[in-house]
Write a protein that holds these residues in place. Structure first.
Motif, PDB file in Angstrom:
ATOM      1  N   THR A 243     -17.392 -20.016  21.490  1.00 53.35           N
ATOM      2  CA  THR A 243     -17.860 -19.533  23.110  1.00 53.35           C
ATOM      3  C   THR A 243     -17.961 -20.855  23.901  1.00 53.35           C
ATOM      4  O   THR A 243     -18.643 -21.989  23.458  1.00 53.35           O
ATOM      5  CB  THR A 243     -19.192 -18.661  23.048  1.00 53.35           C
ATOM      6  OG1 THR A 243     -19.539 -18.590  24.623  1.00 53.35           O
ATOM      7  CG2 THR A 243     -20.310 -19.593  22.470  1.00 53.35           C
ATOM      8  N   GLY A 244     -17.833 -21.097  25.057  1.00 49.88           N
ATOM      9  CA  GLY A 244     -17.551 -22.324  25.793  1.00 49.88           C
ATOM     10  C   GLY A 244     -16.587 -23.117  25.535  1.00 49.88           C
ATOM     11  O   GLY A 244     -15.657 -23.370  24.362  1.00 49.88           O
ATOM     12  N   HIS A 245     -16.071 -24.005  26.509  1.00 51.02           N
ATOM     13  CA  HIS A 245     -15.386 -25.027  26.136  1.00 51.02           C
ATOM     14  C   HIS A 245     -16.096 -26.500  26.243  1.00 51.02           C
ATOM     15  O   HIS A 245     -16.951 -26.751  27.042  1.00 51.02           O
ATOM     16  CB  HIS A 245     -14.220 -25.340  27.485  1.00 51.02           C
ATOM     17  CG  HIS A 245     -13.559 -23.964  27.797  1.00 51.02           C
ATOM     18  ND1 HIS A 245     -12.788 -23.220  26.632  1.00 51.02           N
ATOM     19  CD2 HIS A 245     -13.114 -23.412  28.751  1.00 51.02           C
ATOM     20  CE1 HIS A 245     -12.182 -22.339  26.895  1.00 51.02           C
ATOM     21  NE2 HIS A 245     -12.288 -22.256  28.228  1.00 51.02           N
ATOM     22  N   TYR A 246     -15.875 -27.260  25.194  1.00 49.57           N
ATOM     23  CA  TYR A 246     -16.359 -28.300  24.889  1.00 49.57           C
ATOM     24  C   TYR A 246     -15.705 -29.617  24.616  1.00 49.57           C
ATOM     25  O   TYR A 246     -14.312 -29.584  23.986  1.00 49.57           O
ATOM     26  CB  TYR A 246     -17.343 -28.286  23.692  1.00 49.57           C
ATOM     27  CG  TYR A 246     -18.366 -27.334  23.764  1.00 49.57           C
ATOM     28  CD1 TYR A 246     -19.791 -27.918  24.351  1.00 49.57           C
ATOM     29  CD2 TYR A 246     -18.567 -26.109  23.511  1.00 49.57           C
ATOM     30  CE1 TYR A 246     -21.100 -27.015  24.167  1.00 49.57           C
ATOM     31  CE2 TYR A 246     -19.653 -25.059  23.756  1.00 49.57           C
ATOM     32  CZ  TYR A 246     -20.628 -25.729  23.934  1.00 49.57           C
ATOM     33  OH  TYR A 246     -21.937 -24.931  24.132  1.00 49.57           O
ATOM     34  N   LEU A 247     -15.997 -30.845  25.102  1.00 48.30           N
ATOM     35  CA  LEU A 247     -15.382 -32.089  25.073  1.00 48.30           C
ATOM     36  C   LEU A 247     -16.277 -33.008  24.499  1.00 48.30           C
ATOM     37  O   LEU A 247     -17.233 -33.464  25.163  1.00 48.30           O
ATOM     38  CB  LEU A 247     -14.814 -32.517  26.232  1.00 48.30           C
ATOM     39  CG  LEU A 247     -13.960 -33.760  26.506  1.00 48.30           C
ATOM     40  CD1 LEU A 247     -12.639 -33.522  25.808  1.00 48.30           C
ATOM     41  CD2 LEU A 247     -13.874 -34.199  27.806  1.00 48.30           C
TER      42      LEU A 247
ATOM     43  N   GLU B  76     -11.658 -25.396  19.959  1.00 44.94           N
ATOM     44  CA  GLU B  76     -10.493 -24.750  19.668  1.00 44.94           C
ATOM     45  C   GLU B  76      -9.718 -23.883  20.797  1.00 44.94           C
ATOM     46  O   GLU B  76      -8.611 -23.994  21.020  1.00 44.94           O
ATOM     47  CB  GLU B  76     -10.729 -23.837  18.456  1.00 44.94           C
ATOM     48  CG  GLU B  76      -9.534 -23.376  17.711  1.00 44.94           C
ATOM     49  CD  GLU B  76      -9.585 -22.670  16.522  1.00 44.94           C
ATOM     50  OE1 GLU B  76      -8.927 -21.904  15.898  1.00 44.94           O
ATOM     51  OE2 GLU B  76     -10.778 -22.888  15.708  1.00 44.94           O
ATOM     52  N   LYS B  77     -10.758 -23.229  21.465  1.00 45.15           N
ATOM     53  CA  LYS B  77     -10.307 -22.401  22.544  1.00 45.15           C
ATOM     54  C   LYS B  77      -9.499 -23.014  23.688  1.00 45.15           C
ATOM     55  O   LYS B  77      -8.605 -22.949  24.029  1.00 45.15           O
ATOM     56  CB  LYS B  77     -11.197 -21.333  23.008  1.00 45.15           C
ATOM     57  CG  LYS B  77     -10.636 -20.235  24.039  1.00 45.15           C
ATOM     58  CD  LYS B  77      -9.585 -19.444  23.511  1.00 45.15           C
ATOM     59  CE  LYS B  77      -9.006 -18.346  24.460  1.00 45.15           C
ATOM     60  NZ  LYS B  77      -9.976 -17.188  24.476  1.00 45.15           N
ATOM     61  N   LEU B  78     -10.080 -24.115  23.908  1.00 43.28           N
ATOM     62  CA  LEU B  78      -9.548 -25.145  25.117  1.00 43.28           C
ATOM     63  C   LEU B  78      -8.299 -25.469  24.589  1.00 43.28           C
ATOM     64  O   LEU B  78      -7.264 -25.777  25.339  1.00 43.28           O
ATOM     65  CB  LEU B  78     -10.703 -26.230  25.292  1.00 43.28           C
ATOM     66  CG  LEU B  78     -10.008 -27.235  26.449  1.00 43.28           C
ATOM     67  CD1 LEU B  78      -9.984 -26.531  27.732  1.00 43.28           C
ATOM     68  CD2 LEU B  78     -11.125 -28.210  26.503  1.00 43.28           C
TER      69      LEU B  78
ATOM     70  N   SER C  65     -14.433 -24.057  32.957  1.00 44.98           N
ATOM     71  CA  SER C  65     -15.496 -25.091  33.009  1.00 44.98           C
ATOM     72  C   SER C  65     -15.538 -25.780  31.605  1.00 44.98           C
ATOM     73  O   SER C  65     -15.913 -25.243  30.683  1.00 44.98           O
ATOM     74  CB  SER C  65     -16.824 -24.411  33.492  1.00 44.98           C
ATOM     75  OG  SER C  65     -17.867 -25.335  33.617  1.00 44.98           O
ATOM     76  N   ILE C  66     -15.689 -27.228  31.412  1.00 51.62           N
ATOM     77  CA  ILE C  66     -15.795 -27.896  30.259  1.00 51.62           C
ATOM     78  C   ILE C  66     -16.902 -28.666  30.195  1.00 51.62           C
ATOM     79  O   ILE C  66     -17.076 -29.490  31.170  1.00 51.62           O
ATOM     80  CB  ILE C  66     -14.670 -28.567  29.932  1.00 51.62           C
ATOM     81  CG1 ILE C  66     -13.255 -27.757  30.130  1.00 51.62           C
ATOM     82  CG2 ILE C  66     -14.481 -29.030  28.610  1.00 51.62           C
ATOM     83  CD1 ILE C  66     -12.088 -28.355  30.724  1.00 51.62           C
TER      84      ILE C  66
ATOM     85  N   LYS D 126      -2.697 -25.707  25.230  1.00 50.51           N
ATOM     86  CA  LYS D 126      -1.427 -26.146  24.194  1.00 50.51           C
ATOM     87  C   LYS D 126      -1.478 -27.484  23.601  1.00 50.51           C
ATOM     88  O   LYS D 126      -0.601 -28.101  23.481  1.00 50.51           O
ATOM     89  CB  LYS D 126      -0.167 -25.871  24.829  1.00 50.51           C
ATOM     90  CG  LYS D 126       0.013 -24.201  25.185  1.00 50.51           C
ATOM     91  CD  LYS D 126       1.320 -23.856  25.721  1.00 50.51           C
ATOM     92  CE  LYS D 126       1.729 -22.321  25.919  1.00 50.51           C
ATOM     93  NZ  LYS D 126       0.847 -21.852  26.695  1.00 50.51           N
ATOM     94  N   ALA D 127      -2.799 -28.030  23.465  1.00 51.81           N
ATOM     95  CA  ALA D 127      -2.990 -29.416  23.116  1.00 51.81           C
ATOM     96  C   ALA D 127      -2.954 -29.524  21.552  1.00 51.81           C
ATOM     97  O   ALA D 127      -3.687 -28.705  20.707  1.00 51.81           O
ATOM     98  CB  ALA D 127      -4.390 -29.817  23.797  1.00 51.81           C
TER      99      ALA D 127
END
Length: 859
Positions: free
Chosen positions: A658-662, A622-624, A586-587, A629-630
């Motif tokens: 923590t968490g995925h952000y865009l 960073e984790k996303l 979830s982003i 592999k972006a």
């Protein structure tokens, strides 16, 4: 013939060299304890969860719809051959008036996702309620409580008759979001099904035929559930389209009937105006209801069905990821620990054989066979390693899994672990232990037994003196003192002991650096995440069509004295399958209106370089980036809530834990979504970021009526702290093991060094060396080798930390990959302190050496 004296001598070897025996015993016990304990903890944790789920028949899928669930939906479930069982029910979110807490009230299930009774009884009457057992501190049995939102409930007043534990909620702190109260659920409760009005059902729970005997955390289970859900959703979608057409037809028929009745009223006005007036009033009411139905149908659109697997349940995925974290540690920590123990045990057994050289020659001269001579060493090694494995395995199967389970479940509702047994791990551990001791003894014996008794009865000649490399540097060598030269020569004279000491200390130091490094990688993450990077306290999600009054209230609240800063954004949840298990990530997409974002979110890369969010920028966390592999310049594809694929060209990667952000600029948003930017949410920073105030202000924002949900960062912070605390407790246990290993290894190697050089120490004491000088004569080598070992341990620990830290956190988080100076200092102080303490012990031992006996021992 039974050789009684031979066996007596074999058993006496244990008591005569008890220190060495205990050292091998402890090394094998610690190794077995760590290997079996860590290898069994993950399966034990998953088995405990599986047993709990099976006991309460946790549903494989939960189903909701924007139209509710009616008889036609039930017929689809009934006709599905994949389904083993299903149960329809109700739920409603409500606020308890006493503490202003939002809870989710479910109708009591009878077959699927049942509740464990903790105290009292389950509700049977419409006015009875059983609460989440975690709320027992604030409420008590027989207490009367009132809910604000009656909604589909028949009553607002309930009597608490019990406290229960849910099989759907494992996390003690995360119960999900809601549209009432402060926007966050504080717990749950159950009432009788008859306590709800007979409207369409709001939830259906489903279990499948082919999943009952599968491990809920296996990929096979996940694949089957995903396959059955896809088929079920397709059937439900078809039913929804038919339902929608039926509703449209009914609406059209109602409109036709209303028009006909309107015509009748007009005709009746000519005959009976009074009756016509009454009928007209009735028709106006029917027409208002018809308009509402038409608006609702237009607003809701086609019936949509949302199917959630078990991963949607709070705490379910967290528990699985916790057990997998232990599996990762189990693949590295015990192997290195066993390798160190094997090296030290090998040295110990080889030294034992060397000490028994003359006795071996005597036995051979008396006519004993090689096998008879070997019995002493076989017995010694088998008893030491066998007892060590027995103790270590018994504690490993029972104690360590419970310690780690307790550490991890501090913030979960699971309370009892299931202890499994594995013959495979036990036999492998025993085989490795015997290889380290018994096989090592036999290998050392092989060369000794090949010699003739006459050679064995003579002391082993000392090695021929030879120049060491340092002597070739004459300028340096001639400036060294006599003691320094002796120390240098002795270091290279006993090469096997030198390498064993270096490797042993390096291994222990490496484990300490890794453990302390992981501990410090966990510490402070929440402070960096929610103080340095994420500075807002609330995310306010706006309704699609708020009233003008609600908008004004929200605007006034945003401009109020409680708010420090706010920013209008477009906020959406996007998804992407990523990671090794291709799980759905979830982003959170944040597209701000202006540059105000910089005061609420810090965007920077790993080197602390600030990133600017321009109109065409797309910055991902960073984790996303690691999962996808972006890199900068790469285009990524994500799905929105309507399953539409949206593409974004990455312009930057920001530090985030923590968490995925865009983070998306307005122009990049328009390119991806093919429409102009609109405001649907706000980021809010409060002047008082305390938990109580954040919760209070969230409730005030919800009261404006303009919002659907409010996400509080305090809840996210508590959840992360709980995860880190659980893993931190596990790391503390592992650091304790590494410290114990360091103690045993350094003691054993030091003891061997002193024991095999007693005659040398006696010689220098006779020559007039003081006790302190004698101790330093030999212990100076240990200090030098320990320092070299610590240096190599630093390199090993840094490598292990770098290897394990990316895979240790769950898929939606990352830990700080940097090591701190204190990690190296403490990792050096622990073996250094042990070496210092042992120096005093050995000093006393050297003082009590019988010089005459030692010097006569080889005569």
């Amino acid at each position: 013939m039974f050789k009684k004296t031979l066996w007596q001598d074999a058993f006496q070897a244990i008591t005569h060299s008890l220190g060495r025996f205990v050292a091998i015993f402890l090394l094998m016990a610690l190794s077995a304890f760590t290997l079996i304990g860590l290898k069994m903890t993950g399966p034990d944790m998953r088995q405990a969860a599986s047993a709990f789920y099976q006991q309460h028949q946790l549903a494989d899928t939960s189903l909701t719809s924007n139209y509710g669930l009616d008889n036609s939906d039930e017929q689809v479930l009934k006709a599905d051959s994949d389904i083993n069982s299903y149960e329809l029910g109700y739920f409603q979110d409500a606020v308890l008036t006493k503490h202003q807490q939002a809870i989710r009230l479910f109708s009591k299930p009878t077959k699927l996702s049942t509740y464990a009774l903790v105290a009292g009884k389950l509700p049977h009457k419409d006015s009875e309620l059983a609460l989440d057992y975690l709320l027992a501190k604030k409420y008590h049995l027989d207490q009367e409580i009132t809910v604000k939102q009656k909604g589909q409930l028949k009553y607002r007043h309930f009597r608490i008759v019990g406290f229960v534990r849910s099989s759907e909620y494992l996390d003690k702190n995360d119960f999900g979001q809601t549209t009432v109260g402060s926007g966050s659920l504080a717990g749950y409760g159950i009432v009788a099904k008859s306590a709800f009005k007979a409207n369409p059902y709001t939830i259906a729970r489903v279990s499948y035929k082919q999943t009952a005997h599968l491990s809920p955390y296996s990929s096979q289970y996940a694949d089957k559930v995903a396959f059955y859900q896809r088929r079920l959703k397709k059937r439900l979608t078809n039913n929804g389209q038919e339902k929608y057409q039926v509703l449209k037809n009914q609406l059209a028929d109602s409109q036709t009937q209303l028009a006909q009745k309107q015509a009748q009223v007009q005709q009746l006005q000519m005959v009976n105006p009074t009756q016509a007036k009454l009928l007209q009033a009735q028709l106006e009411g029917a027409q208002a209801r018809l308009i509402n139905q038409k608006q609702a149908l237009t607003k809701l659109g086609l019936p949509t069905y949302t199917l959630h697997e078990r991963d949607y349940n709070p705490g379910y995925t967290l528990f699985r990821s916790n057990s997998e974290r232990v599996d990762i540690l189990a693949n590295i920590f015990p192997l290195l620990l066993f390798a160190i123990a094997a090296l030290v045990s090998l040295t110990t057994m080889m030294r034992f054989v060397e000490e028994e050289r003359i006795n071996i020659g005597t036995l051979k001269a008396l006519g004993y066979s090689n096998f008879d001579v070997s019995k002493k060493f076989l017995l010694y090694s088998l008893v030491a390693s066998g007892l060590g494995v027995a103790l270590g395995a018994s504690l490993g199967f029972r104690l360590l899994p419970q310690l780690i389970f307790k550490a991890y479940t501090t913030n979960l509702t699971l309370s009892q672990t299931k202890l499994l047994f594995s013959w495979t791990y036990l036999l492998v551990t025993l085989l490795v232990a015997l290889s380290c001791t018994t096989v090592a003894a036999l290998v050392a014996l092989r060369k000794t037994l090949s010699e003739k008794p006459a050679q064995l009865l003579l002391p082993k000649p000392p090695k021929k003196g030879a120049k060491i490399l340092l002597e070739r540097f004459k300028f340096l060598w001639k400036h060294m003192s006599f003691t320094q030269k002796v120390t240098a020569r002795n270091l290279f004279r006993y090469k096997s002991r030198m390498f064993m000491t270096i490797f042993g200390v390096a291994g222990c130091t490496g484990l300490l650096v890794m453990g302390l490094g992981i501990r410090d990688s966990l510490r402070g993450i929440t402070n960096i995440q929610f103080h340095d990077l994420i500075k807002y306290d609330l995310v306010l999600s706006q309704k699609d069509y708020p009233t003008h009054s609600a908008k004004q209230k929200l605007a006034a609240k945003l401009d109020g004295s409680a708010v420090s800063k706010s920013a209008a954004i477009n906020y959406q949840l996007l998804t992407k399958k990523a990671g090794a298990d291709q799980s759905v990530q979830s982003i959170s997409m944040i597209a701000p209106h202006s540059k105000k974002l910089s005061s609420l979110v810090t965007l920077r890369n790993r080197t602390n370089q600030q990133l600017t969010l321009r109109a065409d920028s797309v910055i991902i966390s960073e984790k996303l980036a690691n999962l996808l592999k972006a890199k900068v310049g790469i285009t990524i594809s994500l799905k929105d809530t309507s399953d539409q694929v949206r593409t974004f060209k990455v312009t930057g990667i920001t530090e985030m834990y923590t968490g995925h952000y865009l983070f998306v600029g307005k122009k990049a948003y328009q390119t991806a979504f093919k429409k102009a930017w609109t405001n649907n949410a706000y980021l809010v920073k409060l002047k008082d970021s305390g938990y109580q105030n954040v919760n209070h202000q969230a409730r005030k924002f919800m009261d404006t009526g303009a919002l659907t949900t409010v996400v509080q960062n305090t809840n996210n912070r508590r959840t992360i702290d709980n995860v880190i605390a659980g893993l931190g407790n596990v790391i503390f246990i592992l650091i304790g093991m590494a410290t114990t290993l360091a103690l045993v290894v350094i003691y054993n190697l030091t003891n061997i060094n002193v024991s095999e050089r007693v005659r040398e120490l006696s010689t220098i004491k006779v020559l007039g060396f003081y006790d302190r000088e004698t101790t330093l004569y030999i212990y100076r080598e240990t200090i030098i080798l320990s320092l070299i070992g610590i240096g190599f341990g630093y390199l090993l620990g840094a490598y292990l930390h770098h290897l394990i830290i990316p895979s240790l956190p769950p898929a939606n988080a990352m830990f700080d990959p940097n090591l701190r100076l204190t990690d190296f200092l403490i990792s050096a102080l622990i073996p250094g302190g042990i070496t210092l303490v042992l120096a005093f012990i050995m000093h006393y031992k050297i003082k009590t050496v019988d010089m005459l006996a030692a010097l006569k021992s080889v005569d």
